[in-house]
Design a protein around this motif. Structure first.
Motif, PDB file in Angstrom:
ATOM      1  N   LEU A 118       0.846  -1.188   0.000  1.00 11.56           N
ATOM      2  CA  LEU A 118       0.000   0.000   0.000  1.00 11.56           C
ATOM      3  C   LEU A 118       0.883   1.240   0.000  1.00 11.56           C
ATOM      4  CD1 LEU A 118      -2.986   0.873   0.147  1.00 11.56           C
ATOM      5  CD2 LEU A 118      -2.699   1.038   2.629  1.00 11.56           C
ATOM      6  N   GLU A 119       0.802   2.014  -1.079  1.00  6.25           N
ATOM      7  CA  GLU A 119       1.684   3.173  -1.215  1.00  6.25           C
ATOM      8  C   GLU A 119       1.302   4.266  -0.224  1.00  6.25           C
ATOM      9  OE1 GLU A 119      -1.629   3.552  -4.288  1.00  6.25           O
ATOM     10  OE2 GLU A 119      -0.253   1.981  -3.594  1.00  6.25           O
ATOM     11  N   PRO A 120       2.241   5.177   0.105  1.00  7.68           N
ATOM     12  CA  PRO A 120       1.941   6.283   1.025  1.00  7.68           C
ATOM     13  C   PRO A 120       0.785   7.138   0.502  1.00  7.68           C
ATOM     14  CG  PRO A 120       4.306   6.089   0.664  1.00  7.68           C
ATOM     15  CD  PRO A 120       3.650   5.165  -0.307  1.00  7.68           C
ATOM     16  N   GLU A 121      -0.049   7.601   1.425  1.00  2.55           N
ATOM     17  CA  GLU A 121      -1.232   8.366   1.028  1.00  2.55           C
ATOM     18  C   GLU A 121      -0.863   9.670   0.338  1.00  2.55           C
ATOM     19  OE1 GLU A 121      -5.289  10.252   3.054  1.00  2.55           O
ATOM     20  OE2 GLU A 121      -3.786   9.204   4.275  1.00  2.55           O
ATOM     21  N   ALA A 122       0.207  10.321   0.816  1.00  2.00           N
ATOM     22  CA  ALA A 122       0.600  11.602   0.217  1.00  2.00           C
ATOM     23  C   ALA A 122       0.994  11.427  -1.249  1.00  2.00           C
ATOM     24  CB  ALA A 122       1.755  12.211   1.007  1.00  2.00           C
ATOM     25  N   VAL A 123       1.724  10.357  -1.535  1.00  2.00           N
ATOM     26  CA  VAL A 123       2.153  10.111  -2.915  1.00  2.00           C
ATOM     27  C   VAL A 123       0.958   9.732  -3.778  1.00  2.00           C
ATOM     28  CG1 VAL A 123       3.678   8.765  -4.392  1.00  2.00           C
ATOM     29  CG2 VAL A 123       4.422   9.400  -2.099  1.00  2.00           C
ATOM     30  N   ARG A 124       0.079   8.924  -3.220  1.00  2.00           N
ATOM     31  CA  ARG A 124      -1.135   8.536  -3.940  1.00  2.00           C
ATOM     32  C   ARG A 124      -1.989   9.763  -4.256  1.00  2.00           C
ATOM     33  NH1 ARG A 124      -3.864   4.786  -7.062  1.00  2.00           N
ATOM     34  NH2 ARG A 124      -6.106   4.947  -6.669  1.00  2.00           N
ATOM     35  N   ASN A 125      -2.120  10.669  -3.281  1.00  2.00           N
ATOM     36  CA  ASN A 125      -2.908  11.885  -3.503  1.00  2.00           C
ATOM     37  C   ASN A 125      -2.267  12.784  -4.552  1.00  2.00           C
ATOM     38  OD1 ASN A 125      -4.766  11.073  -1.604  1.00  2.00           O
ATOM     39  ND2 ASN A 125      -3.870  12.280   0.064  1.00  2.00           N
ATOM     40  N   ARG A 126      -0.943  12.806  -4.539  1.00  2.00           N
ATOM     41  CA  ARG A 126      -0.249  13.637  -5.533  1.00  2.00           C
ATOM     42  C   ARG A 126      -0.523  13.115  -6.941  1.00  2.00           C
ATOM     43  NH1 ARG A 126       3.647  17.395  -5.902  1.00  2.00           N
ATOM     44  NH2 ARG A 126       5.231  17.263  -7.530  1.00  2.00           N
ATOM     45  N   TYR A 127      -0.497  11.803  -7.097  1.00  2.00           N
ATOM     46  CA  TYR A 127      -0.794  11.206  -8.405  1.00  2.00           C
ATOM     47  C   TYR A 127      -2.237  11.516  -8.819  1.00  2.00           C
ATOM     48  CZ  TYR A 127      -2.391   7.606 -11.646  1.00  2.00           C
ATOM     49  OH  TYR A 127      -2.980   6.950 -12.703  1.00  2.00           O
ATOM     50  N   SER A 128      -3.171  11.293  -7.913  1.00  2.00           N
ATOM     51  CA  SER A 128      -4.592  11.504  -8.235  1.00  2.00           C
ATOM     52  C   SER A 128      -4.872  12.967  -8.558  1.00  2.00           C
ATOM     53  CB  SER A 128      -5.469  11.042  -7.068  1.00  2.00           C
ATOM     54  OG  SER A 128      -5.271   9.670  -6.789  1.00  2.00           O
ATOM     55  N   GLN A 129      -4.274  13.862  -7.782  1.00  2.00           N
ATOM     56  CA  GLN A 129      -4.499  15.276  -8.018  1.00  2.00           C
ATOM     57  C   GLN A 129      -3.924  15.707  -9.370  1.00  2.00           C
ATOM     58  OE1 GLN A 129      -2.841  17.862  -5.042  1.00  2.00           O
ATOM     59  NE2 GLN A 129      -3.465  19.734  -6.090  1.00  2.00           N
ATOM     60  N   ALA A 130      -2.714  15.254  -9.675  1.00  2.00           N
ATOM     61  CA  ALA A 130      -2.094  15.636 -10.949  1.00  2.00           C
ATOM     62  C   ALA A 130      -2.889  15.095 -12.124  1.00  2.00           C
ATOM     63  CB  ALA A 130      -0.651  15.126 -10.997  1.00  2.00           C
ATOM     64  N   LEU A 131      -3.345  13.848 -12.028  1.00  2.00           N
ATOM     65  CA  LEU A 131      -4.107  13.268 -13.133  1.00  2.00           C
ATOM     66  C   LEU A 131      -5.458  13.973 -13.277  1.00  2.00           C
ATOM     67  CD1 LEU A 131      -3.433  10.937 -15.086  1.00  2.00           C
ATOM     68  CD2 LEU A 131      -4.965   9.496 -13.739  1.00  2.00           C
ATOM     69  N   GLY A 132      -6.090  14.300 -12.141  1.00  2.00           N
ATOM     70  CA  GLY A 132      -7.366  15.012 -12.214  1.00  2.00           C
ATOM     71  C   GLY A 132      -7.222  16.409 -12.802  1.00  2.00           C
ATOM     72  N   GLU A 133      -6.155  17.126 -12.420  1.00  3.51           N
ATOM     73  CA  GLU A 133      -5.935  18.459 -12.964  1.00  3.51           C
ATOM     74  C   GLU A 133      -5.595  18.409 -14.453  1.00  3.51           C
ATOM     75  OE1 GLU A 133      -3.013  20.367 -10.574  1.00  3.51           O
ATOM     76  OE2 GLU A 133      -4.350  20.591  -8.836  1.00  3.51           O
ATOM     77  N   ALA A 134      -4.861  17.378 -14.856  1.00  2.00           N
ATOM     78  CA  ALA A 134      -4.567  17.220 -16.282  1.00  2.00           C
ATOM     79  C   ALA A 134      -5.851  16.994 -17.072  1.00  2.00           C
ATOM     80  CB  ALA A 134      -3.605  16.060 -16.492  1.00  2.00           C
ATOM     81  N   SER A 135      -6.739  16.177 -16.539  1.00  2.00           N
ATOM     82  CA  SER A 135      -8.023  15.934 -17.216  1.00  2.00           C
ATOM     83  C   SER A 135      -8.853  17.207 -17.272  1.00  2.00           C
ATOM     84  CB  SER A 135      -8.807  14.838 -16.487  1.00  2.00           C
ATOM     85  OG  SER A 135      -8.066  13.625 -16.440  1.00  2.00           O
ATOM     86  N   ALA A 136      -8.829  17.981 -16.188  1.00  2.00           N
ATOM     87  CA  ALA A 136      -9.615  19.215 -16.148  1.00  2.00           C
ATOM     88  C   ALA A 136      -9.105  20.240 -17.149  1.00  2.00           C
ATOM     89  CB  ALA A 136      -9.583  19.802 -14.738  1.00  2.00           C
ATOM     90  N   GLU A 137      -7.798  20.260 -17.403  1.00  2.00           N
ATOM     91  CA  GLU A 137      -7.243  21.235 -18.346  1.00  2.00           C
ATOM     92  C   GLU A 137      -7.716  20.989 -19.780  1.00  2.00           C
ATOM     93  OE1 GLU A 137      -5.881  23.862 -17.533  1.00  2.00           O
ATOM     94  OE2 GLU A 137      -5.450  23.430 -15.441  1.00  2.00           O
ATOM     95  N   LEU A 138      -8.159  19.792 -20.069  1.00  2.00           N
ATOM     96  CA  LEU A 138      -8.655  19.511 -21.417  1.00  2.00           C
ATOM     97  C   LEU A 138     -10.012  20.158 -21.659  1.00  2.00           C
ATOM     98  CD1 LEU A 138      -7.710  15.739 -21.659  1.00  2.00           C
ATOM     99  CD2 LEU A 138      -6.627  17.622 -22.888  1.00  2.00           C
ATOM    100  N   VAL A 139     -10.743  20.473 -20.593  1.00  5.83           N
ATOM    101  CA  VAL A 139     -12.105  21.002 -20.751  1.00  5.83           C
ATOM    102  C   VAL A 139     -12.107  22.478 -21.132  1.00  5.83           C
ATOM    103  CG1 VAL A 139     -14.307  21.375 -19.602  1.00  5.83           C
ATOM    104  CG2 VAL A 139     -13.016  19.265 -19.190  1.00  5.83           C
TER     105      VAL A 139
END
Length: 457
Positions: A118-139
């Motif tokens: 189970l990866e560290p929560e901070a690193v997991r959140n960083r990945y999720s946040q970056a991927l979500g922001e990348a998806s949002a920039e397409l809109v």
């Protein structure tokens, strides 16, 4: 007493009235033809009144035309600056954030994988946040361009949007296998990273290049002098001077107040156009050289940071002995060092760049310790140096480096937008002023010519 009313009889029209009317109409037609005879027109044009009227009409046309052209040119330039400030620059910033967040997501995914289970929560959140922001920039970006499938930016956005679910699916598969202790998870992670590095990031970079190129094109266009307006104003001034000399020579009038006032109005408009346009252009050049160019260096630096981090962590994930990831890391760090060391001293955000250099130096030291630990066969120790929570570990220095670069980018962007706004404000009153001065000059020309024409009554 009865009053008798006598009707007054209207006499019938005379027999000779109709021929008289026809004769009168023929006489008028003959007189008009005589007036419109080319010989008479040439004679009138060569006469003093004809020359005065011609000079007046040309001067009025030049004054009005100069005012209208100057006002239209300034309005077009202000409209272009508004588009740059409210559309083109934000679109370029969005493309830059898309590119950066994709890189951050890829680096965070491989970092989380090293910890195992189970990866560290901070690193997991960083990945999720970056991927979500990348998806949002397409809109928001899709609203700035044509929806045509032939548009290259639409094609790039569509390619990235299509690839994101595939990439995230590979990452999730890699995580599931990693949590269960299956070695195949590393293969899935490597495939996901390969897709990101060879397909999605190149498309994001191309999109960013297109949007940054649009900003550069708008800036280059704005710094060009408004030659049509300037040439027309100079022509109007030259013709006004010639007209005053002509009046002085032919009509013995040394000073014509109307033409003198018109000349002053055109001179003021010319000076205003040149000075305001120059100040606006200098502001744009300052924004380009002092903010846009440094921002491009910072953007590249931030991307290189994430690419080097991905290579560093993937080396541990794959337990690579070929040296491929080392070469990628070394190239990215060398280019990153070059960009930060060559950052202009006059550019904004120098303090943040200084902090970034210090963080980069500490990161390189941590990377060397990681390689030394790994060379002794201590994989867990190397993983701790790469991803551990310690302030001297690589993860902390990468975060510090990325934070400093992000702050520097925000400062340079604010500087660029301030310069664009300043360039637009300088032109605020020039367009209506040009119209007013053009109309006043035309009126003064009429007032200057009219007294001379009255002399021929």
């Amino acid at each position: 007493m009865a009053r008798t009313e006598q009707a007054t009889a209207v006499p019938p029209p005379s027999v000779d009235a109709e021929p008289a009317r026809k004769h009168l109409g023929a006489a008028r037609s003959s007189a008009m033809r005589e007036h419109l005879d080319p010989a008479n027109l040439r004679s009138f044009a060569q006469s003093s009144p004809g020359r005065l009227i011609a000079i007046g009409l040309v001067l009025i046309g030049l004054c009005l035309g100069s005012g209208v052209v100057a006002a239209a040119t300034v309005s077009d330039r202000q409209r272009a600056l508004d588009i740059l400030l409210n559309d083109t620059e934000p679109d370029a910033q969005s493309a830059q954030r898309l590119y950066t967040n994709l890189s951050i997501a890829d680096a965070a995914a491989s970092t989380a994988f090293i910890s195992g289970g189970l990866e560290p929560e901070a690193v997991r959140n960083r990945y999720s946040q970056a991927l979500g922001e990348a998806s949002a920039e397409l809109v928001p970006q899709s609203g700035h361009v044509s929806a045509s499938a032939a548009d290259p930016d639409t094609r790039l956005r569509t390619g990235i949007a299509t690839g994101l679910p595939v990439y995230s699916g590979l990452i999730e598969t890699a995580r599931a296998n990693n949590r269960n202790g299956y070695p195949v998870g590393a293969a899935y992670l490597s495939e996901a990273s390969n897709q990101m590095q060879t397909t999605m990031l190149p498309m994001a970079q191309e999109l960013q290049d297109h949007r940054s190129g649009a900003v550069d094109a708008a800036q280059r266009h704005h710094v060009r002098p408004p030659w049509p307006a300037i040439v027309l104003l100079i022509l109007a001034l030259a013709f006004l001077v010639w007209a005053q000399l002509e009046l002085a020579k032919r009509w013995h009038r040394v000073v014509n107040p109307g033409l003198l006032l018109a000349s002053g109005a055109m001179l003021i408009l010319l000076a205003w156009t040149v000075i305001a346009g120059s100040i606006s252009a200098v502001s744009m050049i300052s924004g380009r050289d002092g903010a846009a160019v440094p921002a491009s260096r910072l953007t590249e630096s931030r991307i290189l940071t994430q690419q080097a981090r991905s290579a560093e962590t993937l080396k541990l994930v794959r337990r690579d002995a070929t040296g491929d990831y080392d070469r990628t890391y070394d190239y990215s760090i060398a280019r990153l060092t070059e960009l930060l060391e060559g950052y202009p001293s006059h550019a904004p955000a120098n303090a943040e760049v200084t902090n970034a250099r210090a963080a980069l130096s500490r990161w390189r030291s941590a990377h060397e310790r990681m390689n030394e630990t790994l060379a002794h066969g201590d994989f867990n120790g190397a993983a701790t140096v790469a991803t551990g929570p310690g302030t001297a570990d690589a993860a902390a220095q990468v975060d510090a480096l990325d934070t400093s670069l992000g702050q520097a980018l925000s400062e340079t962007r604010n500087t660029l937008r301030d310069k664009i706004s300043q360039g637009a404000r300088v032109l605020d009153f020039l367009a209506p002023g040009a119209l007013v001065l053009g109309i006043l000059a035309a009126g003064w020309v009429g007032l200057g010519i009219w007294p001379r024409l009255r002399e021929y009554r």
